[in-house]
Write a protein that holds these residues in place. Structure first.
Motif, mmCIF file in Angstrom:
data_model
loop_
_atom_site.group_PDB
_atom_site.id
_atom_site.type_symbol
_atom_site.label_atom_id
_atom_site.label_comp_id
_atom_site.label_asym_id
_atom_site.label_seq_id
_atom_site.Cartn_x
_atom_site.Cartn_y
_atom_site.Cartn_z
ATOM 1 N N ALA A 221 1.156 0.979 -10.384
ATOM 2 C CA ALA A 221 2.220 0.522 -9.480
ATOM 3 C C ALA A 221 3.553 0.399 -10.205
ATOM 4 C CB ALA A 221 1.839 -0.822 -8.874
ATOM 5 N N GLN A 222 3.729 1.109 -11.309
ATOM 6 C CA GLN A 222 4.924 0.938 -12.126
ATOM 7 C C GLN A 222 6.223 1.259 -11.388
ATOM 8 O OE1 GLN A 222 5.328 -0.278 -15.243
ATOM 9 N NE2 GLN A 222 3.188 -0.831 -15.248
ATOM 10 N N ARG A 223 6.296 2.371 -10.691
ATOM 11 C CA ARG A 223 7.575 2.803 -10.113
ATOM 12 C C ARG A 223 7.570 2.987 -8.605
ATOM 13 N NH1 ARG A 223 7.313 6.001 -14.914
ATOM 14 N NH2 ARG A 223 8.825 5.252 -16.398
ATOM 15 N N ASP A 224 6.468 2.769 -7.961
ATOM 16 C CA ASP A 224 6.366 3.049 -6.532
ATOM 17 C C ASP A 224 6.465 1.758 -5.722
ATOM 18 O OD1 ASP A 224 5.746 3.878 -3.979
ATOM 19 O OD2 ASP A 224 4.205 5.265 -4.647
ATOM 20 N N PRO A 225 7.528 1.580 -4.918
ATOM 21 C CA PRO A 225 7.680 0.334 -4.160
ATOM 22 C C PRO A 225 6.571 0.108 -3.133
ATOM 23 C CG PRO A 225 9.466 1.869 -3.647
ATOM 24 C CD PRO A 225 8.650 2.487 -4.730
ATOM 25 N N MET A 226 6.024 1.172 -2.562
ATOM 26 C CA MET A 226 4.952 0.998 -1.589
ATOM 27 C C MET A 226 3.697 0.439 -2.250
ATOM 28 S SD MET A 226 3.189 3.753 0.894
ATOM 29 C CE MET A 226 1.425 3.694 0.814
ATOM 30 N N LEU A 227 3.349 0.952 -3.420
ATOM 31 C CA LEU A 227 2.171 0.460 -4.128
ATOM 32 C C LEU A 227 2.397 -0.957 -4.641
ATOM 33 C CD1 LEU A 227 1.078 3.646 -6.086
ATOM 34 C CD2 LEU A 227 0.117 2.706 -3.993
ATOM 35 N N ARG A 228 3.613 -1.281 -5.056
ATOM 36 C CA ARG A 228 3.920 -2.651 -5.478
ATOM 37 C C ARG A 228 3.767 -3.611 -4.307
ATOM 38 N NH1 ARG A 228 8.874 -3.040 -9.745
ATOM 39 N NH2 ARG A 228 7.885 -1.815 -11.370
ATOM 40 N N GLY B 29 9.104 -11.285 13.576
ATOM 41 C CA GLY B 29 8.532 -9.952 13.422
ATOM 42 C C GLY B 29 9.600 -8.878 13.285
ATOM 43 N N LEU B 30 10.672 -8.991 14.075
ATOM 44 C CA LEU B 30 11.781 -8.034 13.952
ATOM 45 C C LEU B 30 12.454 -8.158 12.595
ATOM 46 C CD1 LEU B 30 13.500 -8.094 17.461
ATOM 47 C CD2 LEU B 30 12.438 -6.144 16.319
ATOM 48 N N GLY B 31 12.627 -9.394 12.137
ATOM 49 C CA GLY B 31 13.236 -9.604 10.819
ATOM 50 C C GLY B 31 12.406 -8.988 9.716
ATOM 51 N N ILE B 32 11.098 -9.162 9.788
ATOM 52 C CA ILE B 32 10.208 -8.568 8.782
ATOM 53 C C ILE B 32 10.295 -7.048 8.847
ATOM 54 C CG2 ILE B 32 7.778 -8.236 8.157
ATOM 55 C CD1 ILE B 32 7.335 -11.157 8.961
ATOM 56 N N GLY B 33 10.299 -6.499 10.064
ATOM 57 C CA GLY B 33 10.395 -5.051 10.220
ATOM 58 C C GLY B 33 11.691 -4.483 9.658
ATOM 59 N N LEU B 34 12.775 -5.230 9.799
ATOM 60 C CA LEU B 34 14.059 -4.755 9.286
ATOM 61 C C LEU B 34 14.194 -4.937 7.780
ATOM 62 C CD1 LEU B 34 16.375 -6.074 12.138
ATOM 63 C CD2 LEU B 34 15.848 -3.691 11.623
ATOM 64 N N LEU B 35 13.567 -5.970 7.233
ATOM 65 C CA LEU B 35 13.716 -6.263 5.807
ATOM 66 C C LEU B 35 12.743 -5.501 4.914
ATOM 67 C CD1 LEU B 35 14.376 -10.103 5.937
ATOM 68 C CD2 LEU B 35 16.016 -8.269 5.516
ATOM 69 N N LEU B 36 11.610 -5.064 5.467
ATOM 70 C CA LEU B 36 10.654 -4.317 4.647
ATOM 71 C C LEU B 36 11.260 -2.989 4.209
ATOM 72 C CD1 LEU B 36 7.174 -4.675 6.362
ATOM 73 C CD2 LEU B 36 7.862 -5.521 4.138
ATOM 74 N N PRO B 37 10.969 -2.574 2.982
ATOM 75 C CA PRO B 37 11.488 -1.270 2.558
ATOM 76 C C PRO B 37 10.810 -0.160 3.346
ATOM 77 C CG PRO B 37 9.980 -2.136 0.932
ATOM 78 C CD PRO B 37 10.179 -3.214 1.954
ATOM 79 N N PRO B 38 11.507 0.958 3.534
ATOM 80 C CA PRO B 38 10.874 2.075 4.248
ATOM 81 C C PRO B 38 9.653 2.570 3.484
ATOM 82 C CG PRO B 38 13.049 2.700 3.418
ATOM 83 C CD PRO B 38 12.850 1.262 3.101
ATOM 84 N N LEU B 39 8.567 2.758 4.216
ATOM 85 C CA LEU B 39 7.323 3.210 3.602
ATOM 86 C C LEU B 39 7.153 4.701 3.832
ATOM 87 C CD1 LEU B 39 5.025 0.278 4.742
ATOM 88 C CD2 LEU B 39 6.200 0.560 2.570
ATOM 89 N N THR B 40 6.965 5.416 2.777
ATOM 90 C CA THR B 40 6.744 6.852 2.883
ATOM 91 C C THR B 40 5.689 7.257 1.866
ATOM 92 O OG1 THR B 40 7.707 9.036 2.707
ATOM 93 C CG2 THR B 40 8.713 7.338 1.358
ATOM 94 N N LEU B 41 4.824 8.147 2.243
ATOM 95 C CA LEU B 41 3.781 8.621 1.329
ATOM 96 C C LEU B 41 4.216 9.862 0.562
ATOM 97 C CD1 LEU B 41 0.587 8.146 3.512
ATOM 98 C CD2 LEU B 41 1.296 6.805 1.555
ATOM 99 N N ARG B 42 5.381 10.394 0.883
ATOM 100 C CA ARG B 42 5.804 11.623 0.225
ATOM 101 C C ARG B 42 6.018 11.450 -1.269
ATOM 102 N NH1 ARG B 42 10.447 12.758 3.974
ATOM 103 N NH2 ARG B 42 9.349 11.893 5.714
ATOM 104 N N LYS B 43 6.518 10.289 -1.690
ATOM 105 C CA LYS B 43 6.803 10.075 -3.100
ATOM 106 C C LYS B 43 5.691 9.313 -3.810
ATOM 107 C CE LYS B 43 11.739 10.314 -2.611
ATOM 108 N NZ LYS B 43 13.020 9.761 -2.962
ATOM 109 N N THR B 44 4.626 9.019 -3.110
ATOM 110 C CA THR B 44 3.526 8.256 -3.694
ATOM 111 C C THR B 44 2.520 9.206 -4.328
ATOM 112 O OG1 THR B 44 3.791 6.523 -2.049
ATOM 113 C CG2 THR B 44 1.700 6.608 -3.196
#
Length: 131
Positions: free
Chosen positions: A93-100, A32-47
């Motif tokens: 979902a072309q350019r947004d990593p969160m949506l991808r 779980g810690l590994g997944i938390g560290l490896l996931l990209p930061p999620l932010t809604l500001r650029k979505t």
């Protein structure tokens, strides 16, 4: 400037992982810690909100498809054949990593579909089709 995941997001991911797996073993906590560290930061500001709404509209249909496939999968037995395809990303979902990432999670949770790989332009999937 490199974006980093906040400790709150890492903790939230760890808590979600532990709730989903229902296990407090040392190995599970480390995963779980590994997944938390490896996931990209999620932010809604650029979505883009329109793109986010387009993804959220897919959730009910994908959920129903997953339930339907999960119920019919045992009845099909071994009468299926694999189909590997390389499709472009959805338009929203072309350019947004969160949506991808959200789209990949939805696709991966359908019982007959595996995501084999991604590139900047396409997604390679393995789909079991009934023959």
């Amino acid at each position: 400037m490199k974006r980093t995941t906040t400790p709150l997001q890492i903790a939230g991911t760890l808590v979600a992982w532990l709730l989903l797996t229902a296990s407090l073993s040392t190995l599970n906590v480390l995963i779980g810690l590994g997944i938390g560290l490896l996931l990209p930061p999620l932010t809604l500001r650029k979505t883009n909100r329109g793109n986010l709404i387009a993804m959220l509209r897919l959730i009910p249909g994908t959920t129903l498809q997953g339930i339907r496939e999960g119920l019919t999968l045992p009845l099909q037995g071994l009468r299926s054949r694999p189909d590997i395809s390389e499709d472009p990303w959805p338009q929203w979902a072309q350019r947004d990593p969160m949506l991808r990432f959200g789209w990949l999670v939805m696709v991966s949770f359908t019982p007959k579909t595996l995501v084999l790989g991604t590139s900047t332009d396409t997604v390679r999937t393995h789909l079991e089709k009934v023959s």
